[in-house]
Design an enzyme around this catalytic site. Structure first.
Site, PDB file in Angstrom:
ATOM      1  N   GLY A   1       0.830  -1.216   0.000  1.00 41.18           N
ATOM      2  CA  GLY A   1       0.000   0.000   0.000  1.00 41.18           C
ATOM      3  C   GLY A   1       0.859   1.258   0.000  1.00 41.18           C
TER       4      GLY A   1
ATOM      5  CG  ASP B   1      11.171  -8.041   1.430  1.00 40.32           C
ATOM      6  OD1 ASP B   1      10.725  -8.585   2.469  1.00 40.32           O
ATOM      7  OD2 ASP B   1      12.287  -7.494   1.373  1.00 40.32           O
TER       8      ASP B   1
ATOM      9  CE1 TYR C   1      -3.806 -13.059   1.815  1.00 43.86           C
ATOM     10  CE2 TYR C   1      -3.057 -14.553   0.085  1.00 43.86           C
ATOM     11  CZ  TYR C   1      -3.087 -13.287   0.649  1.00 43.86           C
ATOM     12  OH  TYR C   1      -2.405 -12.253   0.045  1.00 43.86           O
TER      13      TYR C   1
ATOM     14  CB  ALA D   1       5.130   0.260  -2.898  1.00 39.55           C
TER      15      ALA D   1
ATOM     16  CE  LYS E   1      -5.730 -11.028  -0.710  1.00 40.26           C
ATOM     17  NZ  LYS E   1      -5.896  -9.579  -0.631  1.00 40.26           N
TER      18      LYS E   1
HETATM   19  N1  LIG Z   1       3.105  -9.281   0.234  1.00 35.49           N
HETATM   20  C1  LIG Z   1       2.727 -10.191  -0.638  1.00 35.49           C
HETATM   21  O1  LIG Z   1       3.492 -11.120  -0.995  1.00 35.49           O
HETATM   22  C2  LIG Z   1       1.374 -10.110  -1.254  1.00 35.49           C
HETATM   23  C3  LIG Z   1       0.371  -9.327  -0.744  1.00 35.49           C
HETATM   24  N2  LIG Z   1      -0.850  -9.313  -1.357  1.00 35.49           N
HETATM   25  C4  LIG Z   1      -1.917  -8.474  -0.860  1.00 35.49           C
HETATM   26  O2  LIG Z   1      -1.489  -7.139  -0.857  1.00 35.49           O
HETATM   27  C5  LIG Z   1      -2.154  -6.416   0.172  1.00 35.49           C
HETATM   28  C6  LIG Z   1      -1.115  -5.704   1.034  1.00 35.49           C
HETATM   29  O3  LIG Z   1      -0.295  -6.673   1.618  1.00 35.49           O
HETATM   30  P1  LIG Z   1       1.133  -6.347   2.256  1.00 35.49           P
HETATM   31  O4  LIG Z   1       1.554  -5.006   1.913  1.00 35.49           O
HETATM   32  O5  LIG Z   1       1.982  -7.503   1.946  1.00 35.49           O
HETATM   33  O6  LIG Z   1       0.756  -6.430   3.797  1.00 35.49           O
HETATM   34  P2  LIG Z   1       1.334  -5.614   5.055  1.00 35.49           P
HETATM   35  O7  LIG Z   1       0.930  -6.424   6.243  1.00 35.49           O
HETATM   36  O8  LIG Z   1       2.752  -5.291   4.866  1.00 35.49           O
HETATM   37  O9  LIG Z   1       0.510  -4.260   5.015  1.00 35.49           O
HETATM   38  C7  LIG Z   1      -0.877  -4.273   5.133  1.00 35.49           C
HETATM   39  C8  LIG Z   1      -1.355  -2.922   5.627  1.00 35.49           C
HETATM   40  O10 LIG Z   1      -2.791  -3.003   5.707  1.00 35.49           O
HETATM   41  C9  LIG Z   1      -3.212  -2.491   6.961  1.00 35.49           C
HETATM   42  N3  LIG Z   1      -4.471  -3.140   7.329  1.00 35.49           N
HETATM   43  C10 LIG Z   1      -4.661  -4.437   7.609  1.00 35.49           C
HETATM   44  N4  LIG Z   1      -5.938  -4.649   7.955  1.00 35.49           N
HETATM   45  C11 LIG Z   1      -6.572  -3.451   7.893  1.00 35.49           C
HETATM   46  C12 LIG Z   1      -7.886  -3.016   8.155  1.00 35.49           C
HETATM   47  N5  LIG Z   1      -8.829  -3.861   8.612  1.00 35.49           N
HETATM   48  N6  LIG Z   1      -8.202  -1.721   7.955  1.00 35.49           N
HETATM   49  C13 LIG Z   1      -7.251  -0.846   7.540  1.00 35.49           C
HETATM   50  N7  LIG Z   1      -5.973  -1.200   7.316  1.00 35.49           N
HETATM   51  C14 LIG Z   1      -5.635  -2.479   7.480  1.00 35.49           C
HETATM   52  C15 LIG Z   1      -2.069  -2.809   7.921  1.00 35.49           C
HETATM   53  O11 LIG Z   1      -2.090  -1.973   9.066  1.00 35.49           O
HETATM   54  C16 LIG Z   1      -0.865  -2.569   7.030  1.00 35.49           C
HETATM   55  O12 LIG Z   1      -0.443  -1.233   7.076  1.00 35.49           O
HETATM   56  C17 LIG Z   1      -2.997  -7.438   0.919  1.00 35.49           C
HETATM   57  O13 LIG Z   1      -4.309  -7.399   0.422  1.00 35.49           O
HETATM   58  C18 LIG Z   1      -2.331  -8.759   0.560  1.00 35.49           C
HETATM   59  O14 LIG Z   1      -3.223  -9.838   0.652  1.00 35.49           O
HETATM   60  C19 LIG Z   1      -1.104 -10.035  -2.477  1.00 35.49           C
HETATM   61  C20 LIG Z   1      -0.152 -10.835  -2.998  1.00 35.49           C
HETATM   62  C21 LIG Z   1       1.174 -10.928  -2.455  1.00 35.49           C
HETATM   63  C1  LIG Z   2      -0.143 -18.524   0.774  1.00 35.97           C
HETATM   64  C2  LIG Z   2      -0.995 -18.159   1.975  1.00 35.97           C
HETATM   65  C3  LIG Z   2      -0.275 -17.338   2.919  1.00 35.97           C
HETATM   66  C4  LIG Z   2      -1.112 -16.481   3.798  1.00 35.97           C
HETATM   67  C5  LIG Z   2      -0.960 -15.011   3.597  1.00 35.97           C
HETATM   68  C6  LIG Z   2       0.424 -14.465   3.619  1.00 35.97           C
HETATM   69  C7  LIG Z   2       1.049 -14.003   2.524  1.00 35.97           C
HETATM   70  C8  LIG Z   2       0.449 -13.901   1.245  1.00 35.97           C
HETATM   71  C9  LIG Z   2       1.190 -13.806   0.131  1.00 35.97           C
HETATM   72  C10 LIG Z   2       0.603 -13.856  -1.162  1.00 35.97           C
HETATM   73  O1  LIG Z   2      -0.503 -13.440  -1.434  1.00 35.97           O
HETATM   74  C11 LIG Z   2       1.499 -14.479  -2.148  1.00 35.97           C
HETATM   75  C12 LIG Z   2       0.817 -15.011  -3.331  1.00 35.97           C
HETATM   76  C13 LIG Z   2       0.845 -16.229  -3.781  1.00 35.97           C
HETATM   77  C14 LIG Z   2       1.439 -17.359  -3.118  1.00 35.97           C
HETATM   78  C15 LIG Z   2       0.622 -18.591  -3.092  1.00 35.97           C
HETATM   79  C16 LIG Z   2       0.431 -19.394  -4.115  1.00 35.97           C
HETATM   80  C17 LIG Z   2       0.899 -19.064  -5.456  1.00 35.97           C
HETATM   81  C18 LIG Z   2       1.073 -20.205  -6.321  1.00 35.97           C
HETATM   82  C19 LIG Z   2       1.914 -19.712  -7.442  1.00 35.97           C
HETATM   83  C20 LIG Z   2       2.081 -20.734  -8.486  1.00 35.97           C
HETATM   84  O2  LIG Z   2       1.653 -21.865  -8.287  1.00 35.97           O
HETATM   85  O3  LIG Z   2       2.624 -20.382  -9.522  1.00 35.97           O
END
Ligand SMILES: NC(=O)C1=CN([C@@H]2O[C@H](COP(=O)(O)OP(=O)(O)OC[C@H]3O[C@@H](n4cnc5c(N)ncnc54)[C@H](O)[C@@H]3O)[C@@H](O)[C@H]2O)C=CC1
Ligand SMILES: CCCCC/C=C\C=C\C(=O)C/C=C\C/C=C\CCCC(=O)O
Length: 266
Positions: free
Chosen positions: A18, A201, A165, A20, A169
């Site tokens: 978010g 990351d 999860y 970024a 999604k």
């Molecule tokens: N980091 C990853 O590998 C991936 C993340 N995502 C999705 O991207 C989005 C952001 O994830 P990240 O930046 O990795 O997580 P993060 O945990 O680093 O940041 C999430 C932010 O959302 C805020 N937040 C959480 N619940 C909230 C709520 N109920 N109301 C308001 N703010 C809230 C947190 O305080 C935090 O600032 C999520 O929807 C996640 O599922 C999707 C694919 C991959």
């Molecule tokens: C994977 C569940 C973890 C719970 C939540 C924490 C982090 C979430 C990260 C993601 O959303 C990452 C996205 C994908 C990873 C999971 C499966 C992808 C399969 C990819 C493939 O098979 O090519």
């Protein structure tokens, strides 16, 4: 193309993806309303952006996207919709609304955490989409705009680590796709797209080993090695493509470190 003069709302904006997303929107000239329930981190991120981009282009509002209706004692006991008020306040203060990024999301699979995952990832995103449509549709006084809902590759490819999860999604992918097929939306100038990243990351991924976050962490590590880990900035560039390309609606953009970007089709 630039987003100069456009107004964006990003939920879950205090850190990670978010943050970024806010940065790339600000870099491209937009004004941005940061929404997060973590007030301390939200204020810290706001100060960083004010320093970098100036005070008039950014604001922070504390809001929990899973808990929109709250009791208020103001002028007698009544139910107020804080989520709605948050979006309205940003539109009012920054002078419009053109871009809504529903990004707030969490992991959590266990008996005491799975319902919160559904509340934030599904209900929070659906409500954010409804508010975005309400405030941007031309027939409701808006100027049109774009909504991007942040899903995950986990909502497309099954994995054994996070069934809840993955289900959340998958739900928001189909919710967004369904709206994109409604001609009313295009007629009123609103586009809706989905971003589906693999691992990046952030704190969410760093917490993946926590016992209440997911199942089979060893398998997650294998998947992670195969698909790699992106920087939040790489994911933000993909997000901006969905915002900027006026021809994109109903798009699902997947992105992973090892395979790059790919539009998903059914
Ligand atoms: N980091 C990853 O590998 C991936 C993340 N995502 C999705 O991207 C989005 C952001 O994830 P990240 O930046 O990795 O997580 P993060 O945990 O680093 O940041 C999430 C932010 O959302 C805020 N937040 C959480 N619940 C909230 C709520 N109920 N109301 C308001 N703010 C809230 C947190 O305080 C935090 O600032 C999520 O929807 C996640 O599922 C999707 C694919 C991959
Ligand atoms: C994977 C569940 C973890 C719970 C939540 C924490 C982090 C979430 C990260 C993601 O959303 C990452 C996205 C994908 C990873 C999971 C499966 C992808 C399969 C990819 C493939 O098979 O090519």
């Amino acid at each position: 193309m630039s987003s100069t003069g456009k107004v964006a709302i990003v939920t879950g904006a205090a850190q990670g993806l978010g943050k970024a997303f806010c940065d790339i929107l600000l870099k491209n000239g937009a004004k941005v309303g940061l929404v997060d329930f973590n007030s301390e981190l939200g204020q810290k991120t706001l100060a960083e952006f004010e320093q970098k981009y100036g005070q008039n282009r950014v604001m922070f509002v504390k809001c929990d996207v899973s808990n929109s209706k709250q009791l208020s004692a103001y002028k007698g006991i009544q139910c107020i919709d804080l989520y709605k008020q948050t979006f309205e306040a940003i539109k009012h203060k920054l002078g419009g609304l053109d871009i809504v990024i529903n990004n707030a999301g969490v992991g959590g699979e266990m008996e005491d955490t799975w319902e919160r995952t559904v509340d934030i990832n599904v209900k929070g995103t659906i409500k954010g989409t409804m508010l975005g449509m309400e405030l941007m549709r031309k027939d409701k006084g808006g100027n049109g705009g774009v909504i991007v809902n942040v899903a995950s590759m986990a909502g497309i490819n099954p994995n054994p680590c996070g069934p809840v999860y993955a289900a959340t999604k998958s739900a928001i992918i189909m919710y967004s796709q369904s709206w994109s097929k409604n001609p009313e939306l295009a007629q009123n100038g609103v586009r809706i797209n989905v971003l589906a990243p693999a691992f990046a990351d952030t704190a969410l991924v760093k917490a993946m080993g926590d016992t209440n976050t997911m199942h089979a962490p060893a398998i997650a590590r294998v998947i992670m090695q195969r698909v790699g880990i992106m920087t939040p900035e790489t994911v933000a560039e993909a997000l901006y493509e969905l915002v900027d390309d006026q021809n994109k609606t109903g798009a699902i953009l997947k992105i992973a470190q090892t395979t790059g970007k790919e539009y998903h089709t059914y």
